[in-house]
Design a protein around this motif. Sequence first.
Motif, PDB file in Angstrom:
ATOM      1  N   THR A  59       0.835  -1.207   0.000  1.00 12.60           N
ATOM      2  CA  THR A  59       0.000   0.000   0.000  1.00 12.60           C
ATOM      3  C   THR A  59       0.867   1.253   0.000  1.00 12.60           C
ATOM      4  O   THR A  59       0.602   2.217  -0.727  1.00 12.60           O
ATOM      5  CB  THR A  59      -0.938   0.011   1.225  1.00 12.60           C
ATOM      6  OG1 THR A  59      -1.703  -1.190   1.262  1.00 12.60           O
ATOM      7  CG2 THR A  59      -1.888   1.201   1.166  1.00 12.60           C
ATOM      8  N   ALA A  60       1.911   1.253   0.822  1.00 13.38           N
ATOM      9  CA  ALA A  60       2.839   2.386   0.870  1.00 13.38           C
ATOM     10  C   ALA A  60       3.472   2.622  -0.497  1.00 13.38           C
ATOM     11  O   ALA A  60       3.603   3.768  -0.952  1.00 13.38           O
ATOM     12  CB  ALA A  60       3.916   2.121   1.915  1.00 13.38           C
ATOM     13  N   LEU A  61       3.862   1.539  -1.168  1.00 14.85           N
ATOM     14  CA  LEU A  61       4.493   1.658  -2.490  1.00 14.85           C
ATOM     15  C   LEU A  61       3.538   2.260  -3.511  1.00 14.85           C
ATOM     16  O   LEU A  61       3.911   3.168  -4.266  1.00 14.85           O
ATOM     17  CB  LEU A  61       4.956   0.272  -2.956  1.00 14.85           C
ATOM     18  CG  LEU A  61       5.510   0.194  -4.387  1.00 14.85           C
ATOM     19  CD1 LEU A  61       6.761   1.062  -4.528  1.00 14.85           C
ATOM     20  CD2 LEU A  61       5.818  -1.250  -4.756  1.00 14.85           C
TER      21      LEU A  61
ATOM     22  N   MET B  25      -5.539  -0.946  -7.690  1.00 12.73           N
ATOM     23  CA  MET B  25      -4.662  -1.732  -6.826  1.00 12.73           C
ATOM     24  C   MET B  25      -4.667  -1.212  -5.391  1.00 12.73           C
ATOM     25  O   MET B  25      -4.622  -1.994  -4.428  1.00 12.73           O
ATOM     26  CB  MET B  25      -3.237  -1.712  -7.382  1.00 12.73           C
ATOM     27  CG  MET B  25      -3.019  -2.644  -8.554  1.00 12.73           C
ATOM     28  SD  MET B  25      -3.463  -4.362  -8.154  1.00 12.73           S
ATOM     29  CE  MET B  25      -2.342  -4.711  -6.795  1.00 12.73           C
ATOM     30  N   LEU B  26      -4.733   0.111  -5.234  1.00 15.18           N
ATOM     31  CA  LEU B  26      -4.767   0.670  -3.891  1.00 15.18           C
ATOM     32  C   LEU B  26      -6.028   0.255  -3.144  1.00 15.18           C
ATOM     33  O   LEU B  26      -5.979  -0.104  -1.969  1.00 15.18           O
ATOM     34  CB  LEU B  26      -4.675   2.198  -3.950  1.00 15.18           C
ATOM     35  CG  LEU B  26      -3.263   2.791  -3.845  1.00 15.18           C
ATOM     36  CD1 LEU B  26      -3.294   4.283  -4.089  1.00 15.18           C
ATOM     37  CD2 LEU B  26      -2.650   2.490  -2.485  1.00 15.18           C
ATOM     38  N   ARG B  27      -7.178   0.304  -3.843  1.00 11.37           N
ATOM     39  CA  ARG B  27      -8.420  -0.117  -3.198  1.00 11.37           C
ATOM     40  C   ARG B  27      -8.346  -1.590  -2.817  1.00 11.37           C
ATOM     41  O   ARG B  27      -8.857  -2.011  -1.776  1.00 11.37           O
ATOM     42  CB  ARG B  27      -9.610   0.137  -4.130  1.00 11.37           C
ATOM     43  CG  ARG B  27      -9.970   1.590  -4.332  1.00 11.37           C
ATOM     44  CD  ARG B  27     -10.483   2.244  -3.067  1.00 11.37           C
ATOM     45  NE  ARG B  27     -11.829   1.847  -2.740  1.00 11.37           N
ATOM     46  CZ  ARG B  27     -12.914   2.518  -3.099  1.00 11.37           C
ATOM     47  NH1 ARG B  27     -12.800   3.625  -3.829  1.00 11.37           N
ATOM     48  NH2 ARG B  27     -14.121   2.114  -2.733  1.00 11.37           N
ATOM     49  N   ALA B  28      -7.722  -2.405  -3.678  1.00  6.30           N
ATOM     50  CA  ALA B  28      -7.579  -3.834  -3.377  1.00  6.30           C
ATOM     51  C   ALA B  28      -6.709  -4.040  -2.136  1.00  6.30           C
ATOM     52  O   ALA B  28      -7.018  -4.866  -1.268  1.00  6.30           O
ATOM     53  CB  ALA B  28      -6.977  -4.558  -4.579  1.00  6.30           C
ATOM     54  N   LEU B  29      -5.635  -3.282  -2.038  1.00  4.62           N
ATOM     55  CA  LEU B  29      -4.701  -3.438  -0.918  1.00  4.62           C
ATOM     56  C   LEU B  29      -5.296  -2.945   0.404  1.00  4.62           C
ATOM     57  O   LEU B  29      -5.162  -3.618   1.432  1.00  4.62           O
ATOM     58  CB  LEU B  29      -3.399  -2.696  -1.221  1.00  4.62           C
ATOM     59  CG  LEU B  29      -2.512  -3.347  -2.282  1.00  4.62           C
ATOM     60  CD1 LEU B  29      -1.454  -2.357  -2.777  1.00  4.62           C
ATOM     61  CD2 LEU B  29      -1.841  -4.605  -1.726  1.00  4.62           C
TER      62      LEU B  29
END
Length: 417
Positions: free
Chosen positions: A306-308, A328-332
């Motif tokens: 998430t940080a990446l 991808m952020l929402r998934a993480l």
Amino acid sequence: MRSPGAQILTKGSVREMVFFGYMVFSILFGLLADRYGRWKILLISFLWGAYFSLLTSFAPSYIWFVFLRTMVGCGVSGHSQGLIIKTEFLPTKYRGYMLPLSQVFWLAGSLLIIGLASVIIPTIGWRWLVRVASIPGIILIMAFKFIPESARFNVSTGNTPAALATLEHIAKMNRAVMPEGKLVEPILEKRGKFADLLDTKYLRTTLQIWVIWLGISFAYYGVILASAELLERDLVCGSKSDSEVVVTQGDSEEGQSPCHCHMFAPSDYRTMIISTVGEIALNPLNILGINFLGRRLSLSITMGCTALFFLLLNICTSSAGLIGFLFMLRALVAANFNTIYIYTAEVYPTTMRALGMGTSGSLCRIGAMVAPFISQVLMSASVLGALCLFSSVCVICAISAFTLPIETKGRALQQIK
């Protein structure tokens, strides 16, 4: 012209007050659920939330609207007791599989409200959206007669006959035979005390869980609000939203105070749907990680990723690239929530499980209340600065998750501390 800070205070007051109501009542409902039962608190929270949600659609002024939504937030804070009941019924080997699947229903609700908003708001207004959105909660109240009280809770309070009746009913439904023997557990008078969370045995665990909950919520709402902000402010290279900024002056029908409202275009709703679907994308991998790597390692990996991806949002990209990163952020962030929900419900004993979840939910809303000021105010001044802050918080959470003192994978639920 108002400053970004003044605008966010106006636009975000409803959201902040909902979170404030949730923050206060989450602890209260947790205390009550550990003392009087999960089922009772869950029912009260649904009745409360449905009632005030419906009343919101008749709000005569903006002040009344904010107050009623605050009351909705108070009620919704008790919904986590449903997860507690499910956790206390599921066998150890199935918890890591069945609990994350609840995310599917969260996704369905999110997609439904976005779809309804895209149709209802431009045609018949927000009041009807609130009324329609209240219907599922009202219907669910009628289903409570099929939801039993936690057998673990009944046993811990000495109500063994009720626990046996529940287990016998479950055995009958599954065409199974109850094992021979008696339910024997000590009756625990001292339960649901805040001081227990800070007892020597759980002090470090509690503090690190609070840090993780606050950080995950901060990242989760940061992603959601940053998505809207990137769309509205065209902060990504090569992307240009076809939405328009509309200034509404509050008509007699809506009864609102003058405010600056940004009306999303159809393409913006599509982008929100695509990024929301991302919340389920990593669910299979998340389930595998939780069950094979363990709760701590799985959470630390997803928090690090998430940080990446927060940092990757700063890359000059197209609209499609932006949607991909947000996806991808929402998934993480959804995977992060899945794991910490499971861990929190598993790590505490029955006598303080609801309180542990309640205090964590309260800290969670603090992160949610801070996120808008970073996503909208700080991002207006420095996109890189805002994204780096989100990323740094996620790194801290990843370290906290990795160093948690208790791993709950394969661990039976504890009855007493």
